[in-house]
Design a protein around this motif. Structure first.
Motif, PDB file in Angstrom:
ATOM      1  N   ILE A 184       0.840  -1.208   0.000  1.00 44.70           N
ATOM      2  CA  ILE A 184       0.000   0.000   0.000  1.00 44.70           C
ATOM      3  C   ILE A 184       0.874   1.256   0.000  1.00 44.70           C
ATOM      4  CG2 ILE A 184      -1.650   1.338   1.362  1.00 44.70           C
ATOM      5  CD1 ILE A 184      -2.832  -1.330   2.316  1.00 44.70           C
ATOM      6  N   PHE A 185       1.926   1.252   0.822  1.00 45.99           N
ATOM      7  CA  PHE A 185       2.836   2.407   0.879  1.00 45.99           C
ATOM      8  C   PHE A 185       3.494   2.648  -0.476  1.00 45.99           C
ATOM      9  CE2 PHE A 185       7.372   3.464   1.139  1.00 45.99           C
ATOM     10  CZ  PHE A 185       7.290   4.777   1.569  1.00 45.99           C
ATOM     11  N   PHE A 186       3.968   1.586  -1.110  1.00 41.04           N
ATOM     12  CA  PHE A 186       4.674   1.730  -2.385  1.00 41.04           C
ATOM     13  C   PHE A 186       3.715   2.202  -3.481  1.00 41.04           C
ATOM     14  CE2 PHE A 186       6.851  -0.149  -6.190  1.00 41.04           C
ATOM     15  CZ  PHE A 186       7.972   0.674  -6.132  1.00 41.04           C
ATOM     16  N   GLU A 187       2.483   1.683  -3.466  1.00 42.66           N
ATOM     17  CA  GLU A 187       1.486   2.117  -4.447  1.00 42.66           C
ATOM     18  C   GLU A 187       1.160   3.595  -4.267  1.00 42.66           C
ATOM     19  OE1 GLU A 187      -3.208   1.362  -4.913  1.00 42.66           O
ATOM     20  OE2 GLU A 187      -1.995  -0.461  -5.168  1.00 42.66           O
ATOM     21  N   LEU A 246       1.764   6.736  -6.911  1.00 47.47           N
ATOM     22  CA  LEU A 246       0.638   7.573  -7.323  1.00 47.47           C
ATOM     23  C   LEU A 246       0.855   9.033  -6.926  1.00 47.47           C
ATOM     24  CD1 LEU A 246      -2.363   5.220  -6.418  1.00 47.47           C
ATOM     25  CD2 LEU A 246      -1.592   5.856  -8.711  1.00 47.47           C
ATOM     26  N   ALA A 247       1.547   9.261  -5.811  1.00 48.40           N
ATOM     27  CA  ALA A 247       1.777  10.627  -5.339  1.00 48.40           C
ATOM     28  C   ALA A 247       2.916  11.320  -6.081  1.00 48.40           C
ATOM     29  CB  ALA A 247       2.069  10.623  -3.839  1.00 48.40           C
ATOM     30  N   THR A 248       3.795  10.543  -6.708  1.00 47.88           N
ATOM     31  CA  THR A 248       4.920  11.126  -7.446  1.00 47.88           C
ATOM     32  C   THR A 248       4.415  11.805  -8.720  1.00 47.88           C
ATOM     33  OG1 THR A 248       6.362   9.356  -6.626  1.00 47.88           O
ATOM     34  CG2 THR A 248       7.161  10.657  -8.488  1.00 47.88           C
ATOM     35  N   ILE A 279       8.353   9.545 -14.786  1.00 45.34           N
ATOM     36  CA  ILE A 279       8.895   9.185 -16.097  1.00 45.34           C
ATOM     37  C   ILE A 279      10.405   9.400 -16.117  1.00 45.34           C
ATOM     38  CG2 ILE A 279       8.949   9.823 -18.545  1.00 45.34           C
ATOM     39  CD1 ILE A 279       5.965  10.353 -18.381  1.00 45.34           C
ATOM     40  N   ALA A 280      10.861  10.506 -15.519  1.00 45.47           N
ATOM     41  CA  ALA A 280      12.298  10.785 -15.478  1.00 45.47           C
ATOM     42  C   ALA A 280      13.052   9.700 -14.706  1.00 45.47           C
ATOM     43  CB  ALA A 280      12.543  12.157 -14.843  1.00 45.47           C
ATOM     44  N   MET A 318       0.463   2.752 -12.696  1.00 42.25           N
ATOM     45  CA  MET A 318       1.276   2.847 -11.489  1.00 42.25           C
ATOM     46  C   MET A 318       0.882   1.758 -10.477  1.00 42.25           C
ATOM     47  SD  MET A 318       3.565   5.147 -11.924  1.00 42.25           S
ATOM     48  CE  MET A 318       3.612   4.507 -13.608  1.00 42.25           C
ATOM     49  N   ARG A 319      -0.414   1.457 -10.384  1.00 36.58           N
ATOM     50  CA  ARG A 319      -0.854   0.388  -9.478  1.00 36.58           C
ATOM     51  C   ARG A 319      -0.289  -0.962  -9.937  1.00 36.58           C
ATOM     52  NH1 ARG A 319      -5.901   3.434  -9.648  1.00 36.58           N
ATOM     53  NH2 ARG A 319      -6.242   4.392  -7.603  1.00 36.58           N
TER      54      ARG A 319
END
Length: 295
Positions: A49-52, A56-58, A64-65, A101-102
């Motif tokens: 959950i944290f990584f997802e 999503l927040a990035t 992309i960079a 992203m998910r």
């Protein structure tokens, strides 16, 4: 004489009793140990959950960079890096960024978990023929058993959600990295191992300094196949509540939305191509470096 032409079978009542015994035994196991199993996997769920949420927040341009930079560092190919950037821009332009992203978070966590479990198991198999004989049939079952079959006990134990999907994906995707780690270490030239032993290295030093580096091309090929198999499970995992690119594809199948299915399916293909090209390029580069050192 019917037994000569027909296989003896349990009658209907006997078969029903057998199925009931199995079902009741598993349900009893689930009631007794289900909560403990859920607690055991809770840290994994929290990390997923944290990584997802992190992905999503990035901001999209920063994500992309970062992915383009990772591609360049791994493959050292400007053409491939530009291709990855353009492909990700197209995914975002078509409105599939969040689902991508998910899916990326799920596949990344599944791959890391498969590597953390698979490589040590492969090393154990390479060190013992008896261990290899025990584990190989288990890997055969994991690869040939239909995914829908082992989804049933996973869902009964852990319910519908991310962890069930993650475990199902790992079960299906982990065999290649185990098999190819074992194969890669076993294929290391015995003369090289004897040369290392002549310098008085310990078993762990021989493993880390000689066997694993020389087996790295095979290990990378196993990781590549694990990623591909994990991506192939995305749609099936969506059936048990895992969000991502698989869910719109499943909805498209149920509602006959051709465009939605093609677009999200294409996004999965793009992710697969990116992972495949980057991992293959890194494997070839590492193999070239090893070859140069050997020369």
């Amino acid at each position: 004489m019917s037994w000569l032409t027909e296989i003896p079978q349990l009658d209907r009542s006997g078969m029903t009793s057998l199925k009931k015994i199995i079902d009741e035994a598993f349900k009893g196991f689930s009631r007794q140990y289900g909560e403990g199993i859920e607690n055991f996997f809770k840290p994994l769920l929290d990390f997923l959950i944290f990584f997802e949420k992190l992905l999503l927040a990035t901001p999209w341009w920063l994500m992309i960079a970062i992915l383009v930079l990772i591609t360049q560092l791994a493959a050292r190919s400007v053409k491939l890096s530009v291709g990855v950037g353009v492909a990700l821009l197209c995914i975002g332009f078509l409105g599939m960024w969040e689902d991508t992203m998910r899916t990326l978070s799920l596949i990344t966590v599944c791959t890391l978990l498969s590597i953390l479990i698979g490589i040590p198991v492969g090393i154990l198999m390479s060190r013992s023929d008896r261990t290899q004989k025990v584990i190989t049939p288990v890997l055969d079952i994991m690869q040939t058993m239909p995914a829908f079959v082992y989804l049933i006990p996973v869902v009964i134990l852990l319910g519908i959600g991310r962890v069930s999907g993650l475990i199902a994906v790992v079960i299906y995707a982990i065999p290649p990295v185990i098999r190819l780690t074992n194969l890669g270490i076993r294929l290391v030239d015995k003369e090289v191992i004897e040369a290392a032993d002549s310098y008085g290295v310990t078993s762990m030093q021989r493993l880390w300094s000689v066997q694993l580096p020389l087996a790295m091309p095979n290990i990378m090929a196993g990781i590549n196949q694990t990623i591909m198999m994990a991506l192939s499970m995305v749609v099936i995992a969506s059936m048990i509540g895992v969000r991502g690119l698989g869910l719109p594809v499943l909805q498209a199948i149920n509602n006959q939305y051709i465009a939605q299915g093609l677009l999200n399916g294409s996004a999965i293909v793009v992710l697969a191509i990116i992972f495949d090209r980057v991992s293959q390029a890194y494997a070839k580069r590492s193999q070239h470096n090893i070859g140069g050192q050997n020369d």
